[in-house]
Motif scaffolding. Structure first.
Motif, PDB file in Angstrom:
ATOM      1  N   GLU A 174      -0.026  22.772  48.862  1.00  0.00           N
ATOM      2  CA  GLU A 174       1.013  21.780  48.836  1.00  0.00           C
ATOM      3  C   GLU A 174       1.826  21.586  47.711  1.00  0.00           C
ATOM      4  N   ALA A 175       1.005  21.670  46.416  1.00  0.00           N
ATOM      5  CA  ALA A 175       1.906  21.709  45.343  1.00  0.00           C
ATOM      6  C   ALA A 175       2.728  22.799  45.057  1.00  0.00           C
ATOM      7  N   VAL A 176       2.461  23.899  45.420  1.00  0.00           N
ATOM      8  CA  VAL A 176       3.386  25.155  45.246  1.00  0.00           C
ATOM      9  C   VAL A 176       4.601  24.901  46.359  1.00  0.00           C
ATOM     10  N   LEU A 177       4.272  24.321  47.334  1.00  0.00           N
ATOM     11  CA  LEU A 177       5.441  24.431  48.491  1.00  0.00           C
ATOM     12  C   LEU A 177       6.407  23.153  47.929  1.00  0.00           C
ATOM     13  N   THR A 178       6.041  21.967  47.507  1.00  0.00           N
ATOM     14  CA  THR A 178       6.716  20.947  46.938  1.00  0.00           C
ATOM     15  C   THR A 178       7.419  21.169  45.633  1.00  0.00           C
ATOM     16  N   MET A 179       6.838  21.939  44.797  1.00  0.00           N
ATOM     17  CA  MET A 179       7.372  22.375  43.619  1.00  0.00           C
ATOM     18  C   MET A 179       8.613  23.258  44.016  1.00  0.00           C
ATOM     19  N   GLN A 225      10.697  17.892  31.892  1.00  0.00           N
ATOM     20  CA  GLN A 225      11.338  18.432  32.940  1.00  0.00           C
ATOM     21  C   GLN A 225      11.443  17.310  33.934  1.00  0.00           C
ATOM     22  N   LYS A 226      12.603  17.295  34.897  1.00  0.00           N
ATOM     23  CA  LYS A 226      12.899  16.103  36.127  1.00  0.00           C
ATOM     24  C   LYS A 226      11.861  16.632  37.220  1.00  0.00           C
ATOM     25  N   MET A 227      10.842  15.504  37.524  1.00  0.00           N
ATOM     26  CA  MET A 227      10.268  15.625  38.847  1.00  0.00           C
ATOM     27  C   MET A 227      11.292  15.218  39.924  1.00  0.00           C
ATOM     28  N   GLY A 228      11.655  16.391  40.496  1.00  0.00           N
ATOM     29  CA  GLY A 228      12.788  16.211  41.595  1.00  0.00           C
ATOM     30  C   GLY A 228      14.084  16.776  40.942  1.00  0.00           C
ATOM     31  N   LEU A 229      14.286  18.000  40.811  1.00  0.00           N
ATOM     32  CA  LEU A 229      15.295  18.682  40.070  1.00  0.00           C
ATOM     33  C   LEU A 229      16.286  18.694  41.172  1.00  0.00           C
ATOM     34  N   MET A 230      16.167  19.240  42.200  1.00  0.00           N
ATOM     35  CA  MET A 230      17.140  19.487  43.229  1.00  0.00           C
ATOM     36  C   MET A 230      17.130  18.694  44.404  1.00  0.00           C
ATOM     37  N   GLU A 231      16.159  18.024  44.396  1.00  0.00           N
ATOM     38  CA  GLU A 231      15.501  17.086  45.495  1.00  0.00           C
ATOM     39  C   GLU A 231      15.211  15.755  45.040  1.00  0.00           C
ATOM     40  N   ARG A 290      13.864  26.187  46.932  1.00  0.00           N
ATOM     41  CA  ARG A 290      13.223  27.238  47.728  1.00  0.00           C
ATOM     42  C   ARG A 290      11.835  27.020  48.497  1.00  0.00           C
ATOM     43  N   ASN A 291      12.285  27.462  49.778  1.00  0.00           N
ATOM     44  CA  ASN A 291      11.080  27.251  50.870  1.00  0.00           C
ATOM     45  C   ASN A 291      10.222  28.419  51.003  1.00  0.00           C
ATOM     46  N   TYR A 292       9.256  28.524  50.193  1.00  0.00           N
ATOM     47  CA  TYR A 292       8.025  29.691  50.202  1.00  0.00           C
ATOM     48  C   TYR A 292       7.707  29.531  51.313  1.00  0.00           C
TER      49      TYR A 292
END
Lengths: 338, 338
Positions: A281-286, A226-232, A293-295
């Motif tokens: 941090e990982a969950v937020l960034t992902m 998968q692309k790291m940084g799909l939407m951003e 999505r901003n959890y």
């Protein structure tokens, strides 16, 4: 593109699953995440030999670095460093992925350049930034050691030890490094009490917001690039470019093998560059980069609580006693200038 | 001087013992070498905690080096390097002595600067050339980890973790690292068939030519300081000066703690500078420098054959699973410039 298709198929699946409310819980159990089975050891002599090689620093130029140095089985099969320390204290190029459950990966390494565990095992030995040795010298060391010669003969039935046999034995050992019986797996198998409310909410969010689109299968990852940084775009100082370094195709830039989420509580820090120090941090960034999505804090907490239910029973291993070198064994070269 | 007196007393003993011919064998059994007893674990919780700390690289600045890195329990409790690799790949000052049977040492370190295992354990953690950390930071890391806090409370019954407790637990683990049941110990206990003719000849020569003057006691060493280069100056590039660095007395120059001969087959290379790669070389050099004796090939072979009977049962240990760091745990600093 196969991985992109899988992504949308999985997203579709998880969205439709989200419709069912509480009836959903049962439905999800036979969905796209499977529990880890207990391991059956088919060839104990080969596994035992592989374990010795796994722990043997004589497979490195220095005589100091073993497979276990960077995939430490006391620490979730990783080194818990951003990037690893290699020969002569060189900074490794990428975060050391866990060896636990790596048999479920569809390919090996972050960029998938090895097709299986056996092919992977040869990489670090000969990587000048990792163990800094050569396959030829590794074989020379191993075949000089009477204790190893005896074991290789028993397992492979021939006189001549090859790098192919060395990596085959290491891979056989890695195959047993699975972690069954996590609380999530207990829940998957039908124990409703295995997860609490927050954890279940986290799992629901994990499913409905799309994390599961990539983190599916037995290992909850390891099944696609998968692309790291799909939407951003992902901003990092790490130079790794991912799959493009294997295929040369520009479309594969920043495409990495999706890491497993099994035992993720133990395998900090996160991402291919180890840039995320914490699960939060990982969950937020992902969420932001992959799902736009901003959890909020509660959502992050619930997903993290769920992720911590993925810690399974760690392999219980006896430390191997390595067969000693003899006078003829080539000496390690820890300090290059000497 | 105490150690010199012991030397001559022991030489005298061995010479008089050599008179007895075959009747000698029985006599020697209750002489100045004692077999290693099986270990009794009195405080399993403390030993288990100590084992975790022993294997935990988070006691180092880099998060990469643990006690086991240089005293590898898969490799005779040593690293099998001339001198060790420390933080930032610095070359250690001296050969890493085996931890096996180190509880029998009358003092610890080659120069005896630590009075016991507990005092020793604090040394490498804070040595800038070894683990490169500080005691304060080590405590900070350990007390941040909930899994450790729980275990320290169970063992020491207080809330505050101290470096004193950390080193006490490590020492408790080291106390169990003994290697009973070597073939020589079987022979010492009365089994005449445990040693063959060559090995027995080697032991006789070991006794009559004076090796036993220093290598006596349960550990066959570790009971006195002796001058490296007693009869002839020892030439080495290694700058270590031995006991003088502790006492400041010129008479202590090149005085080192006599190393154990237990498991010597596994603990290559030899001497405080690791200069002797093989047992043959070590025996020849020791004969010449310490005893003014030039062993011939047959004599060397028989002594080496005897030395290889000193390999005992290695500690059978389960790899510990280390309690994970949490968000608050201070991060390792593997690369100083970052």
């Amino acid at each position: 593109m196969q991985s992109r298709n899988k992504f949308w198929v999985a997203i579709g699946l998880s969205v439709s699953m989200a419709m069912g409310g509480m009836a959903l819980a049962q439905a999800k159990r036979d969905a796209i995440i499977q529990p880890i089975d207990d391991v059956t050891i088919e060839n104990p002599a080969k596994v035992e030999l592989g374990k010795k090689l796994w722990f043997d620093p004589r497979l490195s130029k220095s005589g100091f670095i073993s497979c276990n140095s960077c995939h430490n089985l006391s620490m979730g099969g990783s080194d818990n460093l951003k990037t690893s320390i290699g020969h002569n204290w060189q900074e490794g190029p990428i975060n050391s992925p866990t060896v636990l459950n790596s048999k479920y990966n569809f390919v090996q390494f972050w960029d998938g350049r090895a097709k299986d565990l056996k092919e992977q095992a040869g990489g670090p030995i000969a990587n000048p930034k990792e163990m800094g040795f050569t396959h030829e010298l590794a074989v020379e060391v191993v075949e000089s050691i009477p204790g190893y010669v005896k074991e290789f003969q028993a397992v492979y039935g021939d006189q001549k030890i090859t790098i192919d046999e060395i990596t085959d034995a290491i891979a056989a050992f890695e195959e047993i490094l699975v972690t069954p019986n996590s609380r999530f797996d207990q829940w998957l198998k039908g124990d409703d009490s295995a997860l609490n409310e927050q954890e279940l909410a986290g799992y629901n969010l994990f499913t409905t917001s799309g994390c599961i689109a990539c983190h599916y299968g037995t290992a909850m990852g390891g099944s696609s690039f998968q692309k790291m940084g799909l939407m951003e775009e992902y901003v990092t100082e790490n130079p790794a470019q991912g799959r493009v370094e294997v295929t040369g195709k520009d479309a594969d830039r920043m495409m990495f093998k999706v890491p497993t989420l099994r035992n993720v509580e133990l395998t900090y820090p996160y991402f291919h560059d180890g840039a995320a120090a914490t699960l939060e941090e990982a969950v937020l960034t992902m969420g932001r980069l992959q799902l736009k999505r901003n959890y909020n804090d509660e959502e992050v907490s619930s997903i993290v609580a769920f992720l911590k239910t993925l810690t399974g029973d760690q392999p219980q291993l006896m430390m191997p006693i390595l067969p000693p070198s003899v006078n003829e064994t080539p000496k390690p070269v820890p300090f290059d200038k000497k």
